[in-house]
Design a protein around this motif. Structure first.
Motif, PDB file in Angstrom:
ATOM      1  N   ASP A 131      12.676   7.675  -1.454  1.00 11.64           N
ATOM      2  CA  ASP A 131      11.508   8.192  -0.731  1.00 11.64           C
ATOM      3  C   ASP A 131      10.918   9.407  -1.453  1.00 11.64           C
ATOM      4  O   ASP A 131       9.695   9.533  -1.584  1.00 11.64           O
ATOM      5  N   ASN A 132      11.789  10.307  -1.919  1.00  8.83           N
ATOM      6  CA  ASN A 132      11.316  11.490  -2.643  1.00  8.83           C
ATOM      7  C   ASN A 132      10.599  11.099  -3.927  1.00  8.83           C
ATOM      8  O   ASN A 132       9.581  11.694  -4.298  1.00  8.83           O
ATOM      9  N   GLY A 187       2.878  10.007  -5.296  1.00  7.76           N
ATOM     10  CA  GLY A 187       1.704   9.944  -4.433  1.00  7.76           C
ATOM     11  C   GLY A 187       1.615   8.694  -3.585  1.00  7.76           C
ATOM     12  O   GLY A 187       0.594   8.457  -2.924  1.00  7.76           O
ATOM     13  N   ALA A 188       2.658   7.877  -3.571  1.00  4.77           N
ATOM     14  CA  ALA A 188       2.645   6.664  -2.751  1.00  4.77           C
ATOM     15  C   ALA A 188       2.721   7.039  -1.277  1.00  4.77           C
ATOM     16  O   ALA A 188       3.572   7.829  -0.875  1.00  4.77           O
ATOM     17  N   THR A 189       1.834   6.454  -0.456  1.00  2.00           N
ATOM     18  CA  THR A 189       1.783   6.808   0.964  1.00  2.00           C
ATOM     19  C   THR A 189       2.190   5.668   1.887  1.00  2.00           C
ATOM     20  O   THR A 189       2.260   5.851   3.093  1.00  2.00           O
ATOM     21  N   GLY A 190       2.449   4.491   1.368  1.00  2.00           N
ATOM     22  CA  GLY A 190       2.827   3.369   2.214  1.00  2.00           C
ATOM     23  C   GLY A 190       3.427   2.245   1.400  1.00  2.00           C
ATOM     24  O   GLY A 190       3.504   2.311   0.163  1.00  2.00           O
ATOM     25  N   ASP A 230      24.510   5.236   0.800  1.00  2.00           N
ATOM     26  CA  ASP A 230      23.263   4.470   0.848  1.00  2.00           C
ATOM     27  C   ASP A 230      22.127   5.319   1.423  1.00  2.00           C
ATOM     28  O   ASP A 230      20.968   5.192   1.003  1.00  2.00           O
ATOM     29  N   LYS A 231      22.462   6.191   2.376  1.00  2.00           N
ATOM     30  CA  LYS A 231      21.451   7.062   2.982  1.00  2.00           C
ATOM     31  C   LYS A 231      20.869   8.010   1.941  1.00  2.00           C
ATOM     32  O   LYS A 231      19.649   8.230   1.890  1.00  2.00           O
ATOM     33  N   ASP A 232      21.738   8.587   1.103  1.00  2.00           N
ATOM     34  CA  ASP A 232      21.263   9.496   0.064  1.00  2.00           C
ATOM     35  C   ASP A 232      20.385   8.760  -0.947  1.00  2.00           C
ATOM     36  O   ASP A 232      19.378   9.296  -1.425  1.00  2.00           O
ATOM     37  N   ILE A 233      20.768   7.541  -1.280  1.00  2.00           N
ATOM     38  CA  ILE A 233      19.986   6.748  -2.228  1.00  2.00           C
ATOM     39  C   ILE A 233      18.602   6.459  -1.656  1.00  2.00           C
ATOM     40  O   ILE A 233      17.583   6.606  -2.339  1.00  2.00           O
ATOM     41  N   GLU A 286      12.925  -3.484  -6.006  1.00  2.00           N
ATOM     42  CA  GLU A 286      13.569  -2.555  -5.081  1.00  2.00           C
ATOM     43  C   GLU A 286      15.023  -2.318  -5.478  1.00  2.00           C
ATOM     44  O   GLU A 286      15.533  -1.198  -5.394  1.00  2.00           O
ATOM     45  N   ASP A 287      15.704  -3.370  -5.923  1.00  2.00           N
ATOM     46  CA  ASP A 287      17.082  -3.208  -6.385  1.00  2.00           C
ATOM     47  C   ASP A 287      17.153  -2.305  -7.615  1.00  2.00           C
ATOM     48  O   ASP A 287      18.081  -1.508  -7.761  1.00  2.00           O
TER      49      ASP A 287
END
Length: 341
Positions: free
Chosen positions: A123-124, A130-133, A115-118, A148-149
């Motif tokens: 995030d990458n 270019g999303a900042t928030g 889950d951490k890698d996903i 999100e899913d």
């Protein structure tokens, strides 16, 4: 050195095999839809409400409709023309089947992702866009028609695909001394009398777009404008002091044999199409075989790994296609091994 040529060299073998998951992740064009992989029933038939069965998993009509909507939203997100319903449905079906192939293959090969890698991969992805928030992320998801899913599932499949590819590439043996010497002697312009080059590059995922970009450059149109219009990685194509051995064998051969100030390509990199212009070439000191050996080894190894990965994907496709049964309305030769009764 990581640059747009690295992207060109990696752009999916997945896209080339109609498995768009990894390719679309790399070039950050689309976000994929989530679908539930359900089990049950025999492998020979397709259950009611489903459009295909892959091994013990099935793809439902509801899942296909969802991805068809996402494909349409993604295609029009940047002002492009809306695809026809048939085109969107065909593309959606290919993505879903390809993703199930990856999931089934990963299960058989005992390949997993955390889950951490996903989360890190998501995030990458947003950093690339270019999303900042949170508000930017939500706006992008809304524009692309994903949740999100959906994003979590997309990244899971992409990471599994990447691990499977890397596992196949790891089995490649180091080149022999004889192979290294042969390359050095047969290509003196690359190794014995090298140069470094400044290059303007445009990478596309379709040959037709590459040809359009080349025609525009040959007519004298501004590189930045052509890059913005056609490139899968706009704004990243002006490369300086590029040295042989940095960008994969196919690209190196094209770039370091091309004349200066002429538009060259399209070059099929095995995962994308490259149009480029060498703007400057600076001779470097001559190299002995011993001095060039490290770069030659890197080039030969990269080529061998790319072939190993491509061969693996071809085998994966063959293995799972024969276990893919489809209803008549989605009978697509590239994906369906049998027709459901």
């Amino acid at each position: 050195m990581s640059n747009v040529l690295d992207v060109a060299d990696r752009i999916a073998w997945w896209l080339r095999e109609h498995l768009a998951v990894l390719a679309l992740l790399v070039v950050a064009i689309l976000a994929l839809a989530v679908f539930a992989v359900t089990s049950g029933g025999g492998e020979d038939g397709v259950p009611e409400g489903a459009v295909a069965r892959v091994g013990s998993a099935q793809i439902t009509e509801e899942e296909l409709a969802h991805w068809q909507e996402v494909y349409t939203a993604s295609a029009t997100a940047s002002g492009g023309a809306a695809p026809s319903a048939e085109e969107a449905r065909r593309a959606a079906f290919g993505v879903l089947v390809g993703a199930v192939w990856v999931l089934q293959e990963a299960k058989d090969q005992d390949v997993t992702v955390s889950d951490k890698d996903i989360a890190g991969s998501i995030d990458n992805y947003f950093q690339q866009t270019g999303a900042t928030g949170p508000q930017d992320r939500a706006a992008i998801q809304k524009q692309l028609g994903t949740t999100e899913d959906d994003m979590r599932f997309q990244q899971k499949v992409a990471l599994l695909a990447s691990q499977l590819q890397e596992r196949a590439a790891e089995k490649v043996a180091a080149p022999s001394d004889a192979e290294i010497k042969k390359v050095y002697e047969e290509e003196p312009g690359r190794w014995a009398t090298p140069s470094e080059r400044d290059v303007e590059v445009i990478v596309t995922t379709e040959k037709a777009k590459a040809e359009e970009a080349k025609a525009a450059l040959e007519k004298g149109e501004d590189y930045d404008a052509v890059d913005e219009k056609f490139s899968a990685t706009p704004g990243q194509g002006k490369l300086e002091k590029l040295k042989n051995g940095q960008s994969g064998d196919v690209i190196d051969r094209a770039v370091f044999s091309a004349p200066v100030d002429e538009v060259s390509g399209p070059v099929d990199t095995g995962g994308g199409f490259l149009v480029f212009r060498v703007t400057k070439s600076t001779p470097l000191p001559e190299q002995s075989l011993e001095q060039a050996e490290k770069a030659i080894v890197a080039s030969l190894t990269a080529t061998a790994k790319a072939k190993a990965a491509a061969d693996y994907v071809s085998g994966l496709r063959d293995r799972w296609k024969v276990r893919t049964s489809c209803v008549a309305e989605v009978q697509i030769e590239e994906f369906c091994g049998t027709k459901a009764s």
